[in-house]
Design a protein around this motif. Structure first.
Motif, mmCIF file in Angstrom:
data_model
loop_
_atom_site.group_PDB
_atom_site.id
_atom_site.type_symbol
_atom_site.label_atom_id
_atom_site.label_comp_id
_atom_site.label_asym_id
_atom_site.label_seq_id
_atom_site.Cartn_x
_atom_site.Cartn_y
_atom_site.Cartn_z
ATOM 1 N N TYR A 54 0.821 -1.200 0.000
ATOM 2 C CA TYR A 54 0.000 0.000 0.000
ATOM 3 C C TYR A 54 0.859 1.255 0.000
ATOM 4 O O TYR A 54 0.462 2.283 -0.561
ATOM 5 N N ARG A 55 2.027 1.185 0.615
ATOM 6 C CA ARG A 55 2.915 2.343 0.580
ATOM 7 C C ARG A 55 3.421 2.582 -0.845
ATOM 8 O O ARG A 55 3.607 3.723 -1.262
ATOM 9 N N LEU B 58 0.677 4.303 -2.582
ATOM 10 C CA LEU B 58 0.644 5.701 -2.165
ATOM 11 C C LEU B 58 1.738 6.495 -2.865
ATOM 12 O O LEU B 58 1.506 7.610 -3.351
ATOM 13 N N ASP C 216 4.590 10.983 2.972
ATOM 14 C CA ASP C 216 4.199 9.600 2.687
ATOM 15 C C ASP C 216 4.869 8.605 3.637
ATOM 16 O O ASP C 216 4.242 7.637 4.085
ATOM 17 N N ALA D 79 3.039 8.470 7.027
ATOM 18 C CA ALA D 79 1.583 8.314 7.041
ATOM 19 C C ALA D 79 1.194 6.968 7.637
ATOM 20 O O ALA D 79 1.865 5.957 7.436
ATOM 21 N N ILE E 55 -1.074 3.801 7.524
ATOM 22 C CA ILE E 55 -1.868 3.090 6.527
ATOM 23 C C ILE E 55 -3.012 2.371 7.232
ATOM 24 O O ILE E 55 -2.778 1.545 8.115
ATOM 25 N N TYR F 274 -7.349 12.316 5.958
ATOM 26 C CA TYR F 274 -7.178 11.014 5.323
ATOM 27 C C TYR F 274 -7.155 11.178 3.812
ATOM 28 O O TYR F 274 -7.859 12.029 3.249
ATOM 29 N N ILE G 280 -6.288 5.875 -0.789
ATOM 30 C CA ILE G 280 -5.345 5.172 -1.667
ATOM 31 C C ILE G 280 -6.102 4.214 -2.578
ATOM 32 O O ILE G 280 -5.815 4.091 -3.774
ATOM 33 N N ALA H 193 -4.516 6.659 3.811
ATOM 34 C CA ALA H 193 -3.305 7.175 4.456
ATOM 35 C C ALA H 193 -3.750 8.255 5.428
ATOM 36 O O ALA H 193 -4.487 9.174 5.043
ATOM 37 N N TYR I 114 -3.013 11.310 8.275
ATOM 38 C CA TYR I 114 -2.048 12.348 8.639
ATOM 39 C C TYR I 114 -2.612 13.147 9.807
ATOM 40 O O TYR I 114 -3.749 13.633 9.742
#
Length: 235
Positions: free
Chosen positions: A11-12, A15, A26, A29, A31, A51, A54, A102, A104
């Motif tokens: 998933y990263r 992103l 990033d 963040a 997940i 948010y 993704i 993601a 934040y």
């Protein structure tokens, strides 16, 4: 069921491949992977979180007096949205089986914005994006008929996600779309069927729509030929 905090590199990488306003954060963040109808985590404090979608989709909804759900905001891939602890009457939930966000911290974003003018500009950008999504929703809901609303929604999706053939993978079900448009699912299905029968769209499988006649779709919502006669369907 608690949301799954999923640090998977998969998933990263997703992103990292998507352009968005908070790219520089990033790496830090959180997940968050949710299943359909799972609530997006609320903040325990007073600052909240931003948010970024993704994958999948999320909704902000409320229950109407007649017991039906009304989707107030629909957040799709590459959308930002804010979740604080003041949204008591509104539920913010995943709308697909695999929705990945993601997260934040808002307090951290605000702190960076105070020290960094460029980052403050990026923070304003995600706020403006949320306002633009509200404007687009008003355009969709402003249609006179359900066919108008469905047509506007399809054109919005085509602009964001359509491929060169005009194919659009619908990110939500017709039931979800009905709750977004505040009509019955039967009315939504009739609007799709009528547009298909008129040769405006083609339905490819359950969730894929191909725009066959874009001019006719724009005409449906009055974007083209605004003085033309009224030949819209009354669904």
């Amino acid at each position: 069921m608690k949301p799954i905090i999923h640090p998977a590199d998969y998933y990263r990488r997703m992103l990292a491949a998507q352009p968005h306003a908070l790219k520089r954060l990033d790496g830090s963040a959180a997940i968050v992977k949710l299943s359909r109808d799972q609530q997006v985590p609320e903040d325990d404090g007073t600052t909240g979180h931003w948010y970024y979608v993704i994958a999948g989709a999320a909704r902000c909804s409320t229950i109407r007096a007649d017991g039906r759900r009304q989707i107030l905001d629909l957040m799709l891939v590459r959308d930002f949205f804010f979740v604080g602890n003041s949204q008591r009457e509104e539920a913010i939930e995943a709308i697909t089986e695999e929705t990945v966000l993601a997260g934040y911290s808002a307090v951290r974003l605000e702190g960076l914005g105070e020290r960094d003018r460029e980052f403050a500009r990026e923070l304003r950008e995600i706020t403006f994006q949320s306002l633009e999504r509200t404007r687009q929703q008003l355009v969709v809901l402003g249609g006179v008929t359900t066919a108008d609303k469905v047509s506007a929604f399809l054109l919005l999706l085509e602009e964001r996600y359509g491929d060169q053939r005009g194919d659009i993978r619908l990110p939500i079900t017709r039931y979800d779309l009905a709750e977004y448009l505040a009509v019955s699912v039967e009315t939504v299905c009739r609007a799709f069927s009528d547009l298909q029968q008129r040769g405006v769209i083609a339905l490819i499988g359950i969730r894929t729509v191909r725009i066959v006649n874009r001019d006719a779709l724009e005409h449906q919502i009055g974007r083209r030929y605004p003085n033309a006669g009224s030949d819209t369907i009354a669904a």
